[in-house]
Write an enzyme that holds these catalytic residues in place. Structure first.
Site, PDB file in Angstrom:
ATOM      1  N   THR A 251       0.914  -1.327   0.101  1.00 26.72           N
ATOM      2  CA  THR A 251      -0.029   0.118  -0.021  1.00 26.72           C
ATOM      3  C   THR A 251       0.797   1.203   0.103  1.00 26.72           C
ATOM      4  O   THR A 251       0.816   2.136   0.838  1.00 26.72           O
ATOM      5  CB  THR A 251      -0.858   0.092   1.161  1.00 26.72           C
ATOM      6  OG1 THR A 251      -0.142  -0.097   2.324  1.00 26.72           O
ATOM      7  CG2 THR A 251      -1.901  -1.172   1.113  1.00 26.72           C
TER       8      THR A 251
ATOM      9  N   GLU B  18       8.084  -2.496  13.147  1.00 29.50           N
ATOM     10  CA  GLU B  18       9.235  -1.604  12.574  1.00 29.50           C
ATOM     11  C   GLU B  18      10.225  -2.646  11.910  1.00 29.50           C
ATOM     12  O   GLU B  18      10.746  -2.227  10.794  1.00 29.50           O
ATOM     13  CB  GLU B  18       9.794  -0.810  13.626  1.00 29.50           C
ATOM     14  CG  GLU B  18      11.140  -0.036  13.445  1.00 29.50           C
ATOM     15  CD  GLU B  18      12.294  -0.327  13.189  1.00 29.50           C
ATOM     16  OE1 GLU B  18      13.257   0.462  12.943  1.00 29.50           O
ATOM     17  OE2 GLU B  18      12.437  -1.602  13.907  1.00 29.50           O
ATOM     18  N   GLU B  19      10.608  -3.781  12.636  1.00 34.20           N
ATOM     19  CA  GLU B  19      11.702  -4.478  12.017  1.00 34.20           C
ATOM     20  C   GLU B  19      11.733  -4.856  10.705  1.00 34.20           C
ATOM     21  O   GLU B  19      12.057  -5.218  10.049  1.00 34.20           O
ATOM     22  CB  GLU B  19      11.644  -5.693  12.993  1.00 34.20           C
ATOM     23  CG  GLU B  19      12.184  -5.295  14.581  1.00 34.20           C
ATOM     24  CD  GLU B  19      13.575  -4.873  14.222  1.00 34.20           C
ATOM     25  OE1 GLU B  19      14.214  -4.493  13.324  1.00 34.20           O
ATOM     26  OE2 GLU B  19      14.211  -4.465  15.598  1.00 34.20           O
TER      27      GLU B  19
ATOM     28  N   HIS C  53       9.555   1.788  18.387  1.00 30.39           N
ATOM     29  CA  HIS C  53       9.111   0.968  17.949  1.00 30.39           C
ATOM     30  C   HIS C  53       8.817  -0.405  19.143  1.00 30.39           C
ATOM     31  O   HIS C  53       9.543  -0.197  19.957  1.00 30.39           O
ATOM     32  CB  HIS C  53       9.381   0.152  16.805  1.00 30.39           C
ATOM     33  CG  HIS C  53      10.681  -0.664  16.848  1.00 30.39           C
ATOM     34  ND1 HIS C  53      10.895  -1.845  16.933  1.00 30.39           N
ATOM     35  CD2 HIS C  53      12.059   0.128  16.634  1.00 30.39           C
ATOM     36  CE1 HIS C  53      12.201  -2.014  17.080  1.00 30.39           C
ATOM     37  NE2 HIS C  53      13.045  -0.949  16.767  1.00 30.39           N
TER      38      HIS C  53
ATOM     39  N   GLU D 109       1.183   8.413   7.041  1.00 29.07           N
ATOM     40  CA  GLU D 109       0.270   8.055   5.640  1.00 29.07           C
ATOM     41  C   GLU D 109      -1.132   8.477   5.914  1.00 29.07           C
ATOM     42  O   GLU D 109      -1.998   9.057   5.276  1.00 29.07           O
ATOM     43  CB  GLU D 109       0.440   6.981   4.968  1.00 29.07           C
ATOM     44  CG  GLU D 109       1.728   6.627   4.378  1.00 29.07           C
ATOM     45  CD  GLU D 109       2.084   5.212   3.773  1.00 29.07           C
ATOM     46  OE1 GLU D 109       2.921   5.252   2.958  1.00 29.07           O
ATOM     47  OE2 GLU D 109       1.303   4.287   4.079  1.00 29.07           O
TER      48      GLU D 109
END
Length: 759
Positions: free
Chosen positions: A279, A437-438, A389, A449
């Site tokens: 996306t 995050e990883e 994170h 976004e």
């Protein structure tokens, strides 16, 4: 007549009395400043900052970390959900919690190994006999119990496949004499130049390359290999790059020291883009449009697998062929050879092939961000964002739970001050515990976004504390140049661990410093030039002034490229408490410093940003550009003068605004004037955004801080374009260099206009 006179006199008396009363009370009320005026002009409270610093507790951080690392918590797993619930419990606590806390969900594309069919790396004889099998799991030393949820080392997003000779002969054979496929070659760090050099000596078609971490990004090691016909890639961490050459787990490596043990494997996401890959530029919600998986770019085109250096040793030290150059040699007590391709005729593995059996699969999974907020009292529509994170590859004591444990302590202290009515920030503070995050900065990117418009218009700054403590020697910070001043000021107010007299600032300047034309020798605040952590979506995509803060090691005592247990199963509470930060005082110092910065950004009447520091950075970049590119551009009739003019005008505009700020009488200025100046400072980094500057770089729109392949401390787009043009000498490449120069000049002029007068 008399009646009229009496009525007139009475009316006049009433008017006079009313006037006296109005005048009296009007004067009285006018002499008292309304409460809202005092509130609007409230500035940062230094006593409250000192109170915050004193209340940050290292033992609280230690217990946070102990709780966060009890189970592995890879993104979207049961362990990850356990940490989600823990964050929500803490942030919803009635005594120390935030005003509000909630979770936000995204459906994102992730990559996992098959737990029932583990990935394998084997050496097979010509008759199919397995002569060697690489470890599938890291060795357990007993300090931390073996947990079935520890994920097997794998290369996330690398495709499934089984590269071996009989599988690929027909596809790859271009001659009547098929090459021997599946033979191993050593390709150093897997950079384009490494493969180009190796290809001059060895026919790479059908080979499997073994590469070491460093030099090129994870995914690039396979992306760079594929054009040469390489069918698979192994990646390992060489002890020279992470362990200062140490290799023995009996006395040199973990559990005896902080160094990576022989079976340790660095997991990682093998992709070059950030955010959900299905996306792009859209928040990954249930009904969001998704591109076909076949259209994903920036991931390995061939099977790839990370291994430990004990397995790399067994393979590399038996390779044949010529010796690799000195700069390719590592810490193994053997000569690193290119491979013939394949193994030496006198080795145990002679005539054998390496086979990869990779069973990775992609899945769309639900990933959560945990969000919390302390609402601002005066400017609630201005946001200071603090993030870290939450997910890890295994237990993640350092990456990222050191940062999460620090963030929880910051919110505990600030939350209690709010609940007790002792403090409420001027501006709203948003806390983000990012998910996945990883796998490529996914949680933070999806957040930027989804809330693009609101964050673009209202965000003051983003503070990132991911790995809070790499080690316990000194502070390390990177950020937008305008944020340098607030970071340095905060570091002067916090004492370095173990000292009542030495500040973090004074300790920092001993380890990392630079000479500033304005200030002389100061601590070196680095730049956010890549996408190394969750600041990427904020600085590169939104143009929000950002910073990243941590504690790190003394680089004069080790050449480790990162802390040695990075992304391994050994990144545990035991590892952190024994070898990284015994006593958790460096964690405490980061919490005090980052929290100090946070409070200043949230409470200062005038934002503590310095645009002249930005001018100094631009001038340094310009000087390097003139040194490297002026003559070459002039030879192609491209003038660099517009860039010089733009930087000069930016300096003038910055100096003028700084003069206006110095002359302000904040106590008597109108709120609208202060707000106007704050908006100029807040929007400065936005002025450097150009959505068309880097069409081939997802998410990079900031023309000053985009990533660069040129390796030069100057403007990234110009550096890359010039390097390409100078190499190819193609007209279209020189045109691109000219385009980059023009858009850069225009962006800097636009930023100068942002700092200038309203009209």
């Amino acid at each position: 007549m008399l009646k009229k006179v009496l009525l007139g006199g009475l009316g006049a008396a009433l008017v006079l009395t009313l006037g006296i009363l109005l005048g009296h009370f009007g004067i009285q009320s006018g002499s008292t400043t309304p409460g809202w005026v005092q509130e609007v002009t409230r500035d940062v409270d230094e006593e409250l900052i000192q109170k915050f610093i004193s209340e940050v507790d290292n033992m609280e951080i230690q217990e946070n970390l102990r709780e966060l690392t009890k189970v592995p918590h890879m993104a979207t797993t049961a362990g990850d959900e356990q940490t989600v619930q823990y964050l929500l419990k803490r942030w919803q606590d009635p005594e120390t919690g935030l005003d509000q806390a909630w979770r936000e969900e995204y459906l994102v594309y992730l990559s996992f190994p098959d737990p029932k069919t583990p990935n394998k790396v084997t050496v097979e004889s010509p008759t199919g006999v397995v002569l060697y099998t690489a470890r599938e799991k890291e060795k357990v030393y007993g300090l931390d119990p073996e947990d079935p949820e520890v994920v097997q080392p794998y290369a996330a997003y690398a495709p499934a496949g089984h590269p071996k000779s009989d599988h690929l002969v027909c596809k790859l054979c271009q001659t009547s004499s098929p090459p021997r496929l599946g033979r191993l070659v050593y390709a150093n760090q897997g950079t384009p130049s490494d493969y180009a050099h190796l290809n001059q000596t060895v026919n790479l078609t059908g080979t499997i390359a073994i590469t070491r971490y460093g030099g090129a990004g994870r995914a690039q090691k396979a992306i760079n290999a594929a054009p040469y016909g390489v069918v698979g890639v192994l990646v390992y961490t060489d002890p020279l790059d992470i362990n200062d050459g140490k290799m023995s787990d009996t006395n040199e490596t973990y559990p005896n020291s902080w160094y990576m043990p022989p079976s340790g494997v660095e997991r990682g996401s093998f992709n070059t883009h950030f955010g959900d890959m299905l996306t792009p530029y859209l928040a990954a919600k249930e009904n969001t449009y998704r591109i076909p998986q076949a259209n994903i770019t920036g991931i390995p085109p061939i099977p790839t697998q990370p291994i430990g250096f004990e397995d790399a040793y067994a393979l590399i030290c038996q390779l044949g062929g010529e010796s690799a150059p000195p700069e390719w040699q590592g810490a193994f007590n053997c000569s690193y050879r290119y491979g013939g391709p394949g193994f030496r005729p006198d080795s145990t593995f002679k005539d054998s092939e390496v086979k990869l059996d990779i069973y990775n699969r992609g899945e769309i999974k639900n990933s959560s961000n945990v969000m919390g907020v302390i609402k601002g009292s005066i400017e609630p529509d201005r946001y200071v964002i603090y993030g870290n994170h939450r997910d890890s590859w295994v237990h993640g004591a350092i990456d990222p739970s050191s940062g999460t444990s620090v963030m929880l302590e910051v919110t505990r202290v600030l939350g209690r001050m709010v609940k007790q009515g002792k403090w409420r920030p001027r501006r709203s503070i948003i806390f983000g515990s990012w998910g996945a995050e990883e796998f490529g900065l996914i949680g933070s990117t999806e957040y930027t976004e989804e809330y693009y418009s609101k964050l673009s218009e209202r965000s003051v700054a983003y503070i990132n504390v991911d790995i809070a403590v790499f080690a316990n020697a000194t502070l390390r910070a990177s950020g937008s140049p305008s944020a340098q001043s607030v970071i340095l000021k905060a570091s002067k107010q916090v004492k370095t661990p173990g000292s009542d007299s030495i500040s973090v600032y004074d300790n920092w300047i001993r380890y990392f410093n630079r000479t500033s034309p304005t200030y002389g020798v100061i601590p070196n605040v680095g730049f956010l030039t890549g996408a190394g952590s969750d600041y990427a979506g904020f600085i590169h995509f939104l143009g929000v002034t950002s910073m990243d803060i941590s504690y790190t090691y003394d680089r004069s005592k080790t050449s480790a490229r990162i802390y040695p247990a990075y992304h391994t199963a050994y990144d545990t509470f035991d590892y952190s408490s024994r070898f990284i930060d015994p006593g958790f005082t460096s964690h405490q110092t980061v919490a005090r410093t980052a929290g100090n910065v946070l409070m200043r950004l949230a409470d200062s009447l005038l934002l503590p940003f310095n645009c002249s520091d930005y001018a100094e950075t631009l001038e340094g970049y310009l000087q390097k550009a003139l040194e490297l590119y002026r003559e070459g551009l002039a030879a192609h009739k491209i003038s660099i003068e517009p860039l010089q003019t733009a930087v000069s005008r930016f300096r003038s505009a910055a100096a003028k605004l700084e003069e206006v700020i110095r002359d302000l009488d904040l106590a008597n200025e109108t709120p609208l004037k202060v707000r106007r100046i704050n908006d100029q400072l807040m929007l400065l980094d936005r002025a450097f955004l150009d959505p068309f500057a880097f069409p081939d770089k997802y998410g990079f729109r900031h023309v000053i801080w985009a990533s660069s392949k040129a390796g030069q401390p100057t403007f990234p787009g110009l550096a890359d374009a010039y390097s390409r043009a100078a190499s190819s000498e193609l007209g279209r490449d020189w045109e691109e260099a000219h385009r980059q120069l023009s858009l850069l000049s225009q962006a800097i002029l636009g930023a100068a206009h942002t700092l200038g007068d309203v009209i």
